[in-house]
Design a protein around this motif. Structure first.
Motif, short mmCIF file in Angstrom:
data_model
loop_
_atom_site.label_atom_id
_atom_site.label_comp_id
_atom_site.label_asym_id
_atom_site.label_seq_id
_atom_site.Cartn_x
_atom_site.Cartn_y
_atom_site.Cartn_z
N PHE A 29 5.16 -4.32 8.16
CA PHE A 29 4.52 -3.50 6.60
C PHE A 29 5.08 -2.55 7.07
CE2 PHE A 29 0.62 -6.96 7.51
CZ PHE A 29 1.74 -7.82 6.50
N THR A 30 6.44 -1.97 7.40
CA THR A 30 6.90 -0.64 7.62
C THR A 30 8.14 -0.91 6.59
OG1 THR A 30 7.29 1.15 9.51
CG2 THR A 30 7.72 -1.17 9.82
N ASP A 31 8.69 0.90 6.33
CA ASP A 31 9.42 1.23 5.69
C ASP A 31 10.47 1.48 7.12
OD1 ASP A 31 8.20 3.18 5.95
OD2 ASP A 31 8.87 3.92 4.43
N TYR A 108 0.22 7.69 4.65
CA TYR A 108 -0.39 6.02 5.70
C TYR A 108 -1.64 5.82 4.90
CZ TYR A 108 2.43 7.54 9.71
OH TYR A 108 4.01 7.80 10.26
N ASP A 109 -2.00 4.66 4.88
CA ASP A 109 -2.84 3.93 3.95
C ASP A 109 -4.23 4.43 4.24
OD1 ASP A 109 -1.34 1.92 3.50
OD2 ASP A 109 -1.73 0.21 3.89
N VAL A 130 -5.01 -0.30 -0.31
CA VAL A 130 -3.23 0.27 -0.60
C VAL A 130 -3.01 -1.24 -0.41
CG1 VAL A 130 -1.42 1.60 -0.05
CG2 VAL A 130 -3.46 2.71 -0.07
N GLU A 131 -2.53 -2.11 -1.34
CA GLU A 131 -1.86 -3.29 -1.57
C GLU A 131 -0.25 -3.03 -1.30
OE1 GLU A 131 -2.68 -6.23 -1.24
OE2 GLU A 131 -4.69 -5.86 -0.95
N HIS A 132 0.70 -4.06 -0.41
CA HIS A 132 1.81 -3.37 -0.32
C HIS A 132 2.22 -4.62 -0.97
CE1 HIS A 132 1.38 0.13 2.58
NE2 HIS A 132 0.61 -0.39 2.90
N MET A 133 2.95 -4.31 -1.72
CA MET A 133 3.42 -5.50 -2.36
C MET A 133 5.10 -5.56 -2.77
SD MET A 133 0.84 -7.00 -3.29
CE MET A 133 1.31 -8.36 -4.81
N GLN A 136 6.27 -2.84 -5.79
CA GLN A 136 5.46 -1.22 -5.22
C GLN A 136 4.46 -1.93 -4.98
OE1 GLN A 136 5.78 -1.11 -9.88
NE2 GLN A 136 3.98 -1.40 -9.99
N ASP A 137 4.00 -0.34 -4.51
CA ASP A 137 2.93 -0.66 -3.76
C ASP A 137 1.58 -0.67 -4.92
OD1 ASP A 137 3.54 -0.34 -1.15
OD2 ASP A 137 3.58 1.57 -0.85
#
Length: 193
Positions: A29-31, A108-109, A130-133, A136-137
């Protein structure tokens, strides 16, 4: 997640055991996995209270990539059986805001949740989640009519102002309201011969 007045970031989830030596396939869950998942990184675990891992931390000893998927090896997880006991655990890290280098257009969320969402000067809702898809978010915006999923892209969310607490949106028609039904076109008059 806030614990002992520290802000924590959700950086990953343990998906399933990989092999026989305690490795666990990760969902990131991190870039910035090269910085977050280094040997010696310590994660706070989010697991059910019934888990023997509840209230404990997990230290990464190594991360490898297999077929494009990250796999982690952790201290105290010597075999497949121990790894299976950690499946579905969420990994959190303490955020050291002083050490973080600010990035343009990166939040950050926890910074976005609760901000007012404004369109053409009028508040239309607040950011709930915030949903991380994969593509895209999405900002999940709570409105009086229910929740709206807003693609978190520059064309639709041109600005985020943390100081004023405002997310400005320029959504396409119909995202925040129902569009009126288009009337059926009238039949063409008969042609004279």
């Amino acid at each position: 997640m806030t614990e002992n007045n520290k802000t924590q970031l959700r950086v990953g989830r343990l998906l399933k055991a990989h092999g026989l030596k305690g490795a666990i396939k990760l969902e990131l869950f991190t870039d910035d996995p090269e910085r977050r998942f280094v040997p010696g990184a310590v994660f706070t675990l989010q697991v059910p209270t019934s888990s023997p891992w509840h209230g404990k931390t997990l230290e990464l000893t190594e991360m490898r990539w297999y077929n494009g998927h990250p796999v982690g090896f952790f201290k105290g997880v010597p075999d497949r059986s121990a790894a299976e006991g950690l499946v579905k655990a969420i990994l959190w890290i303490d955020l050291d805001e002083a050490a973080e280098e600010p990035e343009d257009d990166a939040w950050y969320d926890h910074q976005l949740i609760g901000l007012r969402v404004v369109r053409e000067g009028e508040q239309v809702g607040t950011v709930r989640l915030v949903e991380h898809m994969p593509a895209q978010d999405l900002l999940i915006v709570k409105t009086p009519a229910g929740e709206v999923m807003v693609p978190f892209v520059k064309a639709i969310v041109p600005s985020v102002d943390l100081e004023t607490g405002i997310v400005t949106v320029t959504p396409p028609a119909g995202l925040f309201e129902d569009l009126p039904d288009e009337p059926e076109p009238a039949p063409a008059p008969p042609q004279a011969e």
